[in-house]
Design an enzyme around this catalytic site. Sequence first.
Site, PDB file in Angstrom:
ATOM      1  N   HIS A 191       0.834  -1.213   0.000  1.00 18.73           N
ATOM      2  CA  HIS A 191       0.000   0.000   0.000  1.00 18.73           C
ATOM      3  C   HIS A 191       0.868   1.263   0.000  1.00 18.73           C
ATOM      4  CE1 HIS A 191      -3.659  -2.366   0.915  1.00 18.73           C
ATOM      5  NE2 HIS A 191      -2.842  -3.080   1.688  1.00 18.73           N
ATOM      6  N   SER A 321      19.219  17.583 -16.993  1.00 13.74           N
ATOM      7  CA  SER A 321      18.151  18.557 -17.153  1.00 13.74           C
ATOM      8  C   SER A 321      18.622  19.737 -17.996  1.00 13.74           C
ATOM      9  CB  SER A 321      17.714  19.053 -15.768  1.00 13.74           C
ATOM     10  OG  SER A 321      16.936  20.227 -15.860  1.00 13.74           O
ATOM     11  N   LYS A 327      21.488  17.232 -12.816  1.00 12.21           N
ATOM     12  CA  LYS A 327      20.344  16.411 -12.404  1.00 12.21           C
ATOM     13  C   LYS A 327      20.356  15.097 -13.172  1.00 12.21           C
ATOM     14  CE  LYS A 327      15.365  16.803 -11.497  1.00 12.21           C
ATOM     15  NZ  LYS A 327      14.905  15.513 -12.024  1.00 12.21           N
ATOM     16  N   GLU A 334      12.029   5.415 -18.010  1.00  4.13           N
ATOM     17  CA  GLU A 334      10.896   6.151 -18.563  1.00  4.13           C
ATOM     18  C   GLU A 334      10.657   5.771 -20.024  1.00  4.13           C
ATOM     19  OE1 GLU A 334      11.918  10.213 -17.913  1.00  4.13           O
ATOM     20  OE2 GLU A 334      11.785  10.061 -15.728  1.00  4.13           O
TER      21      GLU A 334
END
Length: 475
Positions: A191, A321, A327, A334
């Site tokens: 959960h 980035s 970053k 993805e």
Amino acid sequence: MTQPSTIRIEHDAFGPVEIPADRYWGAQTQRALDVFAIGEERLPTCLVRAFGLQKLAAARANHRLGVLEASLAAAVEAAAREVWEGRFDGHFPLVVWQTGSGTQTNMNANEVIANRANECLGHALGTRSPVHPNDHVNRSQSSNDSFPTVMHLCTALELRDRLLPALRLLHDTLAAKAVAFDDVVKIGRTHLMDAVPMTVGQAFRAFAAQVASGIERVEAVAPRLHRLAQGGTAVGSGLNALPGFDAAFCAEVAALSGLPVIPNPSKFEGMGAHDALVEVSGALNVLAVSAIKIANDIRLLGSGPRCGLGELVIPDDGLSSSIMPGKRNATVAEALVQAAFQVVGNHATVSAAGASGTFELNVAKPVLIHNLLQSIRVLADGSRVFALRLVRDLDVDRDRLAGNVANALLLATALTPTLGYDRVAAITRKAMSEGLTPRAAAIALGLATGEEYDRLVDPVAMASPAAGGRRDPDA
């Protein structure tokens, strides 16, 4: 000085057609280019090349059965082999959005092979003699049985040569990480909340098991995929094909490709329905779901690195980035997730196309195979890149994991057999409300001494209780 013409005039049963002089396609293909000016999506090259294999096997079978003379058969075979080898990829210009039987692409193959065969025999492109695209290259065939045969061949080859090797690489890479991380204890989550201890290796073993099951599903459909409709000709009855052509054709395909193909015992089923291809898409859909789960878990476990979960260390892919210097993002994960989304969407299209058989012919073949082959391609490429560019160099932050384990409230679950559920609940409530470790809360409540707590609450033993605390690689 007269410049050579950039077009040639070719004739078919419907009259003359202008064709670019250096193109090997013929009149029917050129007419289809004009008619089907819809979108830009072309059938993938692997399908084009599979047509070369199909025409090569058909020429051999026709020669074996005595309906194609040796000189013509040899010319057709040589030209078809060149198509199979990819030498004429640029001569298949038709879009996916064409007649639902794939007739135009079948004729494209017939014309390219006939023109190339005639050229090799010393004749100009467009002569349609001595090799004729219909009478010789398409002998004993129809688009209605040839296109589904090529669909099966191309899919079987792509699964064998592209997808399954990529999946096995991903499985083995995940399994190797499971072994490497088998001694690293972490807190499980249910959960999205803290649960009880497990090992990082157990998590990666679950990922590997998902991929292994996906491989089994893909392999399980192969016997149905190896049944070919060739020999059914127009409606499945085999009109204009000699008895035994289907068996001779399959024998030639098997010898050329190594695929254990056999004639479909019901050519009517093989041409009017494409259930085996829908089944393949279903297996790919499950793989896509697995890929989304695995990729998302890994990128979430690597989130941070300082303000997220930060349990996994995502390897640097050299990308960053556009505004935040240095970053590091889980870009490969993805990309795999997006590829998997495409597969899920493709499966809906394949299902609808598979349901579009009307009487003796399915009339959504091009869109079905376009989507199915794209699914195979993006899953194979995505799995390979994910394995090599992310999973292979993944690491764990052992200090972060050790700190999480030491501070985990639900370690106290191990006290339940001794203290009972309600007393352990009191320990976790006190620890939560006062910011204590469960060990400190148990001592403060007088429910356990430090020695008793340490003896009963062993995260390593909790991670593998059935093995007495030993992390069994096969558990």
